[in-house]
Design an enzyme around this catalytic site. Structure first.
Site, short mmCIF file in Angstrom:
data_model
loop_
_atom_site.label_atom_id
_atom_site.label_comp_id
_atom_site.label_asym_id
_atom_site.label_seq_id
_atom_site.Cartn_x
_atom_site.Cartn_y
_atom_site.Cartn_z
NE ARG A 19 -3.22 2.50 2.84
CZ ARG A 19 -3.16 3.30 3.90
NH1 ARG A 19 -2.47 2.96 4.97
NH2 ARG A 19 -3.80 4.45 3.91
CG HIS A 64 -1.24 8.93 3.82
ND1 HIS A 64 -1.35 7.58 4.04
CD2 HIS A 64 -0.84 9.45 5.01
CE1 HIS A 64 -1.02 7.28 5.30
NE2 HIS A 64 -0.71 8.41 5.91
CD GLU A 77 -4.86 7.34 10.38
OE1 GLU A 77 -4.45 8.43 10.82
OE2 GLU A 77 -4.44 6.25 10.79
CG ASN A 122 -4.73 3.07 9.04
OD1 ASN A 122 -4.78 2.12 8.26
ND2 ASN A 122 -4.43 4.30 8.66
CE1 TYR A 131 0.60 2.40 13.67
CE2 TYR A 131 -1.43 3.47 13.01
CZ TYR A 131 -0.18 2.97 12.70
OH TYR A 131 0.28 3.05 11.42
CD GLU A 176 -1.34 3.78 8.32
OE1 GLU A 176 -1.04 4.16 9.47
OE2 GLU A 176 -1.58 4.55 7.38
C1 GBH Z 1 -1.25 6.85 11.00
O1 GBH Z 1 -1.84 7.79 11.83
C2 GBH Z 1 -0.90 7.49 9.70
O2 GBH Z 1 -1.76 7.08 8.66
C3 GBH Z 1 0.53 7.30 9.29
O3 GBH Z 1 0.84 8.19 8.28
C4 GBH Z 1 1.41 7.43 10.50
O4 GBH Z 1 2.77 7.43 10.17
C5 GBH Z 1 1.11 6.30 11.43
O5 GBH Z 1 -0.25 6.24 11.73
C6 GBH Z 1 1.89 6.33 12.73
O6 GBH Z 1 1.55 7.43 13.50
O7 GBH Z 1 -1.97 14.18 19.70
O8 GBH Z 1 -3.66 15.39 18.56
O9 GBH Z 1 -1.40 15.52 17.83
C7 GBH Z 1 -2.09 7.31 13.14
C8 GBH Z 1 -3.02 8.13 13.93
C9 GBH Z 1 -3.51 10.24 14.75
C10 GBH Z 1 -1.43 9.31 15.32
C11 GBH Z 1 -3.01 11.60 15.15
C12 GBH Z 1 -0.93 10.68 15.79
C13 GBH Z 1 -1.62 12.78 16.71
C14 GBH Z 1 -2.81 13.37 17.41
N1 GBH Z 1 -2.45 9.42 14.29
N2 GBH Z 1 -2.06 11.47 16.22
S1 GBH Z 1 -2.42 14.73 18.43
#
Ligand code: GBH
Length: 468
Positions: A80, A124, A169, A301, A303, A369
């Protein structure tokens, strides 16, 4: 004790890895690429850690053949990646840049040559700056420009790409970009951020129509999906206040996307969640039918889970769309990754089973993801021995296979990420790759997790070959 053996998956289950254009490509001023909001944001002092940007990143633009060779050796079924809108249409609307299309054509050809199925994400987060200057996602016309861009890409690559993801996202674009302010364009808004969410949904629907129309016209196949990051939200206590706080957060994080996309309705608690901000006048009556057309698959996605408690709702003109009276509470007693994110694999099962229960309309799911940021200190042999990442991946794959066993229809899994890369506001320090990147020399070195994943995919393919 966690089970050390890798979980098993249905024979036709697909394994892959994922990346995104701005995080790996570099060559920000080359090949006729126009500027995006992430160029602007990264070059604004104080926005990204250490003043870093995606100007060079992993230099994937020049090294994509090497990266495809890494994927081939890894043995994955699928990969992807995302297409940078400003590489294809530098100003976002109008003139198409043939060099940009040629780059993605070369990448897709190399992938197919290596026996890897390309999955292309159209957005993205790298909106052409020219469109931001005209109002960005706050204005409806951006959704129509996105659909025109989708059509250009589909006409050009649709003979070699069959699986498309419209948006990655949208939650982050709308709310981290326009309310928290930690992603480009980096503003803190109320109603306009909700208009952004609406225009992203509309953009998805309009683009899905174009992707399908292009495929039909050319007699090609196209599977169309969107990638969301639904959160597993847990109340800090069993009080009624915390339950109500989680309800508001469910709407902000999850229902704002899932309800329109899967059911063709808006969440029924928008008033409770956003108060006066909810009434923006940016919706047209026909929007829902465009947004809610069937999805061939849903990308998710995942985490970590998030724990929340009720907090006072700020009132007044400074209130943003994320100020909904919730506060994050740390999850203790578990390991945390270098992102500070708690590792709770069972919450992945719970999220999927819960979505399956709440939304009988769910199409097949791809986990687009999942992965973890871990320390990058290499051993004396020069290799990163990332046992914590291996544990994370194994345990989350185990949690995923539990969800499948419970009846959730999941068809594929993509590790985030193939390479260490530009982790948005955190810059290069946070490393999600299963391949390490030396940002001085741009040398790629597989980590232990790369070899672990290669063995897992090999074993899966071996079993697939004996069952078909
Ligand atoms: C994904 O976002 C992305 O699609 C990818 O590009 C990224 O590299 C990967 O995950 C790892 O992070 O505390 O308000 O600043 C994951 C979800 C949501 C994580 C926003 C970071 C920051 C919110 N992301 N978050 S804030």
């Amino acid at each position: 004790m966690t089970d050390q053996s890798p979980p098993r998956f249905p024979p036709d289950f697909l394994f892959g890895t994922a990346t995104a254009a701005y995080q790996i490509e570099g060559a920000a001023r080359e090949g006729g690429r126009g500027p995006s909001i992430w160029d602007t944001y990264s070059r604004t002092p104080g926005k990204v850690a250490r003043g870093e940007s995606g100007d060079v990143a992993c230099d994937h633009y020049h090294r994509y053949e090497e990266d495809v060779a890494l994927l081939k050796e890894l043995g994955v079924d699928t990969y992807r990646f995302s297409i940078a809108w400003p590489r294809v249409i530098p100003d976002g609307a109008g003139e198409v840049n043939p060099e940009g299309l040629a780059f993605y054509g070369g990448l897709v050809d190399a992938l197919r040559e290596a026996g890897i199925e390309p999955v292309a994400t159209l957005y993205h987060w790298d909106l052409p700056q020219a469109l931001e200057d005209g109002g960005g996602w706050r204005v409806r016309s951006t959704a129509h420009h996105f659909a025109a861009y989708a059509r250009v890409v589909a006409d050009h690559l649709g003979d070699r790409v069959e699986r498309w993801i419209t948006l990655n996202e949208p939650h982050c674009t709308a709310f981290v970009g326009h309310a928290v302010g930690r992603h480009a364009p980096g503003t803190r808004e109320g109603t306009p951020a909700l208009a952004v969410a609406q225009h992203l949904l509309l953009a998805h629907g309009l683009a899905a129509r174009e992707l399908r129309a292009s495929a039909a016209e050319h007699g090609r196949k196209a599977e169309v999906g969107i990638t969301l990051n639904p959160d597993r939200l847990l109340p800090a206590t069993d009080s009624a206040e915390d339950a109500a706080a989680v309800d508001r957060a469910e709407t902000l994080h999850n229902r704002v996307w899932l309800d329109p996309l899967l059911r063709g309705v808006y969440p029924d608690n928008e008033e409770e969640t956003w108060g006066p901000m909810a009434d923006g006048g940016y919706r047209e009556p026909e929007d829902l039918s465009i947004i809610a057309q069937p999805l061939d698959f849903l990308g998710l996605n995942f985490y970590r889970p998030i724990r929340l408690r009720d907090a006072p709702i700020p009132e007044g003109p400074d209130r943003t769309a994320v100020d909904i009276g919730v506060e994050e509470v740390p999850i203790e007693g578990v390991r945390h990754t270098t992102m500070g994110w708690p590792v709770v694999p069972s919450s992945f099962t719970d999220l999927l089973v819960d979505l399956h229960r709440r939304y009988p309309e769910l199409p097949p799911i791809h986990i687009t993801e999942n992965g973890s940021a871990e320390p990058d200190e290499p051993g004396p042999d020069g290799v990163v021995h990332d046992t914590d990442r291996i544990d994370y991946l194994r345990d989350h794959l185990g949690a995923l296979s539990d969800a499948i066993a419970a009846g959730v229809d999941v068809r594929g899994y993509f590790v985030w990420s193939l390479l260490d890369n530009f982790e948005w506001a955190y810059g290069y320090e946070r490393r999600f790759g299963i391949v390490s990147v030396d940002y001085e020399t741009l040398t790629r070195t597989p980590k232990d997790s790369y070899h672990w994943y290669r063995d897992l995919v090999r074993e899966h393919k071996r079993r697939r070959a004996t069952t078909t």
